[in-house]
Design a protein around this motif. Structure first.
Motif, PDB file in Angstrom:
ATOM      1  N   PHE A 146       0.874  -1.174   0.000  1.00  0.00           N
ATOM      2  CA  PHE A 146       0.000   0.000   0.000  1.00  0.00           C
ATOM      3  C   PHE A 146       0.913   1.226   0.000  1.00  0.00           C
ATOM      4  O   PHE A 146       1.296   1.712   1.069  1.00  0.00           O
ATOM      5  CB  PHE A 146      -0.912   0.031   1.231  1.00  0.00           C
ATOM      6  CG  PHE A 146      -1.967  -1.036   1.278  1.00  0.00           C
ATOM      7  CD1 PHE A 146      -2.635  -1.428   0.136  1.00  0.00           C
ATOM      8  CD2 PHE A 146      -2.310  -1.635   2.480  1.00  0.00           C
ATOM      9  CE1 PHE A 146      -3.630  -2.415   0.179  1.00  0.00           C
ATOM     10  CE2 PHE A 146      -3.293  -2.606   2.539  1.00  0.00           C
ATOM     11  CZ  PHE A 146      -3.952  -3.007   1.394  1.00  0.00           C
ATOM     12  N   PRO A 147       1.332   1.724  -1.156  1.00  0.00           N
ATOM     13  CA  PRO A 147       2.264   2.856  -1.186  1.00  0.00           C
ATOM     14  C   PRO A 147       1.766   4.041  -0.359  1.00  0.00           C
ATOM     15  O   PRO A 147       0.569   4.191  -0.095  1.00  0.00           O
ATOM     16  CB  PRO A 147       2.351   3.188  -2.680  1.00  0.00           C
ATOM     17  CG  PRO A 147       2.095   1.875  -3.356  1.00  0.00           C
ATOM     18  CD  PRO A 147       1.040   1.214  -2.515  1.00  0.00           C
ATOM     19  N   VAL A 148       2.711   4.870   0.048  1.00  0.00           N
ATOM     20  CA  VAL A 148       2.461   5.904   1.054  1.00  0.00           C
ATOM     21  C   VAL A 148       1.357   6.877   0.655  1.00  0.00           C
ATOM     22  O   VAL A 148       0.707   7.485   1.525  1.00  0.00           O
ATOM     23  CB  VAL A 148       3.775   6.654   1.369  1.00  0.00           C
ATOM     24  CG1 VAL A 148       4.245   7.479   0.187  1.00  0.00           C
ATOM     25  CG2 VAL A 148       3.620   7.515   2.621  1.00  0.00           C
ATOM     26  N   GLY A 149       1.072   7.030  -0.628  1.00  0.00           N
ATOM     27  CA  GLY A 149      -0.022   7.901  -1.043  1.00  0.00           C
ATOM     28  C   GLY A 149      -1.358   7.513  -0.442  1.00  0.00           C
ATOM     29  O   GLY A 149      -2.250   8.361  -0.280  1.00  0.00           O
ATOM     30  N   ASN A 150      -1.522   6.243  -0.103  1.00  0.00           N
ATOM     31  CA  ASN A 150      -2.749   5.800   0.547  1.00  0.00           C
ATOM     32  C   ASN A 150      -2.870   6.380   1.954  1.00  0.00           C
ATOM     33  O   ASN A 150      -3.948   6.832   2.358  1.00  0.00           O
ATOM     34  CB  ASN A 150      -2.787   4.273   0.608  1.00  0.00           C
ATOM     35  CG  ASN A 150      -2.963   3.638  -0.753  1.00  0.00           C
ATOM     36  OD1 ASN A 150      -4.049   3.593  -1.295  1.00  0.00           O
ATOM     37  ND2 ASN A 150      -1.861   3.148  -1.325  1.00  0.00           N
ATOM     38  N   GLY A 151      -1.764   6.381   2.687  1.00  0.00           N
ATOM     39  CA  GLY A 151      -1.779   6.994   4.017  1.00  0.00           C
ATOM     40  C   GLY A 151      -1.975   8.494   3.938  1.00  0.00           C
ATOM     41  O   GLY A 151      -2.671   9.090   4.775  1.00  0.00           O
ATOM     42  N   GLU A 152      -1.363   9.122   2.940  1.00  0.00           N
ATOM     43  CA  GLU A 152      -1.536  10.566   2.767  1.00  0.00           C
ATOM     44  C   GLU A 152      -2.997  10.918   2.502  1.00  0.00           C
ATOM     45  O   GLU A 152      -3.512  11.927   3.012  1.00  0.00           O
ATOM     46  CB  GLU A 152      -0.640  11.046   1.629  1.00  0.00           C
ATOM     47  CG  GLU A 152       0.844  10.953   1.953  1.00  0.00           C
ATOM     48  CD  GLU A 152       1.736  11.162   0.743  1.00  0.00           C
ATOM     49  OE1 GLU A 152       2.949  11.384   0.940  1.00  0.00           O
ATOM     50  OE2 GLU A 152       1.235  11.077  -0.403  1.00  0.00           O
ATOM     51  N   ALA A 153      -3.688  10.074   1.726  1.00  0.00           N
ATOM     52  CA  ALA A 153      -5.108  10.316   1.455  1.00  0.00           C
ATOM     53  C   ALA A 153      -5.932  10.197   2.731  1.00  0.00           C
ATOM     54  O   ALA A 153      -6.825  11.030   2.990  1.00  0.00           O
ATOM     55  CB  ALA A 153      -5.615   9.339   0.398  1.00  0.00           C
ATOM     56  N   LEU A 154      -5.656   9.187   3.532  1.00  0.00           N
ATOM     57  CA  LEU A 154      -6.369   9.042   4.800  1.00  0.00           C
ATOM     58  C   LEU A 154      -6.184  10.271   5.681  1.00  0.00           C
ATOM     59  O   LEU A 154      -7.142  10.787   6.265  1.00  0.00           O
ATOM     60  CB  LEU A 154      -5.864   7.805   5.543  1.00  0.00           C
ATOM     61  CG  LEU A 154      -6.395   6.454   5.078  1.00  0.00           C
ATOM     62  CD1 LEU A 154      -5.579   5.326   5.689  1.00  0.00           C
ATOM     63  CD2 LEU A 154      -7.865   6.298   5.448  1.00  0.00           C
ATOM     64  N   ALA A 155      -4.954  10.742   5.771  1.00  0.00           N
ATOM     65  CA  ALA A 155      -4.673  11.892   6.632  1.00  0.00           C
ATOM     66  C   ALA A 155      -5.357  13.160   6.124  1.00  0.00           C
ATOM     67  O   ALA A 155      -5.755  14.021   6.920  1.00  0.00           O
ATOM     68  CB  ALA A 155      -3.168  12.103   6.740  1.00  0.00           C
ATOM     69  N   ARG A 156      -5.492  13.289   4.815  1.00  0.00           N
ATOM     70  CA  ARG A 156      -6.187  14.450   4.249  1.00  0.00           C
ATOM     71  C   ARG A 156      -7.683  14.408   4.526  1.00  0.00           C
ATOM     72  O   ARG A 156      -8.317  15.441   4.766  1.00  0.00           O
ATOM     73  CB  ARG A 156      -5.980  14.523   2.724  1.00  0.00           C
ATOM     74  CG  ARG A 156      -4.636  15.026   2.272  1.00  0.00           C
ATOM     75  CD  ARG A 156      -4.679  15.389   0.787  1.00  0.00           C
ATOM     76  NE  ARG A 156      -5.183  14.315  -0.063  1.00  0.00           N
ATOM     77  CZ  ARG A 156      -4.422  13.381  -0.612  1.00  0.00           C
ATOM     78  NH1 ARG A 156      -3.114  13.388  -0.408  1.00  0.00           N
ATOM     79  NH2 ARG A 156      -4.954  12.439  -1.388  1.00  0.00           N
ATOM     80  N   GLU A 157      -8.260  13.222   4.470  1.00  0.00           N
ATOM     81  CA  GLU A 157      -9.710  13.101   4.463  1.00  0.00           C
ATOM     82  C   GLU A 157     -10.325  12.912   5.849  1.00  0.00           C
ATOM     83  O   GLU A 157     -11.540  13.089   6.012  1.00  0.00           O
ATOM     84  CB  GLU A 157     -10.115  11.968   3.522  1.00  0.00           C
ATOM     85  CG  GLU A 157      -9.754  12.296   2.072  1.00  0.00           C
ATOM     86  CD  GLU A 157      -9.904  11.134   1.109  1.00  0.00           C
ATOM     87  OE1 GLU A 157     -10.761  10.264   1.363  1.00  0.00           O
ATOM     88  OE2 GLU A 157      -9.168  11.099   0.096  1.00  0.00           O
TER      89      GLU A 157
END
Length: 280
Positions: A237-248
């Protein structure tokens, strides 16, 4: 380690720390050994009661038919809420890793009064399968290498441990730690049939699980303090997935572990525990 009945199933659990301290509940991804001992010990030393548990069809929890699970993602979320209620009188800090992070997101949304804080580690805001167009998918080169290998002899503990070590190397995790953890998982797995082993070691049961309806659009409704932890080198699960969670998720904090991939390495356990403790 023991089992506790919650939501009509037996869940394998292990506890650390003072039984009267505030509860931190760690949802496995899929077994409780997805959470490293060092992290549990740091949280307990920080004044928390830590309970890590196996999802259904893994470890010492109820195992039926991992090839045709008769439950849904929302049932797993209800397990987390029921277990938290059984273990403590007040709301708990819920944490999920990998697929356990999906369970934790849905649990926080469906049972908001049960949880006081949320930690999401190495996960994403959509179910297994093709991700949304704006989310990075698995690293394809790594996946090709990962799934091109023959399965081990699941009756051979050492062969399974070596298979896990090779998988970890492909994913960017520590193969020595993965080998040791896989041996412990093998010891706790209730049988050597391939579907049961795959559920415990690879989490394949999730590929057959009903995860509908979507929950990503509900993430702005999470109202508890949230920590998102993600490995910079995560190829699954590349880090962009975590970044999306943190944004939303409103007010969420993102902690990126520069040297980590899918697992929380012991070298990062203190940093992650300290960040979790700030949530309450």
């Amino acid at each position: 380690m023991t089992t506790i009945s919650a939501n009509g199933v037996a869940l394998g659990v292990e506890s650390f720390g003072d039984q009267d301290a505030p509860l931190v509940l760690l949802a496995g991804g899929t077994t409780l050994l997805s959470w490293p001992d060092a992290l549990c010990e740091h949280l307990a030393a920080g004044g928390r009661r830590v309970v890590r548990y196996d999802l259904r069809d893994s470890g010492e929890s109820t195992t039926a038919d991992p090839q045709a699970p008769a439950y849904t993602l929302r049932d797993l979320a209800a397990d987390a809420a029921a277990l938290a209620g059984t273990l403590g009188e007040g709301p708990a800090h819920l944490a999920g890793i990998g697929v356990g992070g999906m369970v934790a997101q849905v649990a926080a949304l469906d049972h908001p009064d049960t949880f006081s804080a949320l930690t999401l580690v190495g996960t994403r805001p959509v179910a297994p399968g093709p991700p949304d167009d704006d989310l990075p998918d698995h690293d394809q080169a790594a996946m090709n290498r990962l799934f091109a290998r023959p399965m081990p002899d699941w009756t051979d503990r050492e062969a399974v441990a070596e298979f896990a070590a090779a998988s970890a190397e492909i994913l960017g995790d520590d193969p020595v730690a993965a080998r040791a953890t896989a041996a412990r998982i093998w010891d706790r797995t209730p049988g050597t049939a391939p579907p049961i082993q795959l559920a415990n070691h690879v989490g394949m049961v999730f590929s057959r699980l009903d995860c509908a309806p979507r929950w990503r659009e509900r993430l702005p409704g999470i109202g508890v303090p949230t920590l998102v932890v993600h490995g910079r080198r995560d190829r699954f699960f590349p880090v962009g997935n975590g970044e999306a969670l943190a944004r939303e998720i409103p007010g969420a904090r993102l902690l990126v572990l520069k040297e980590a991939a899918t697992a929380v390495p012991d070298t990062a356990a203190c940093e992650v525990a300290e960040a979790m403790l700030t949530l309450g």
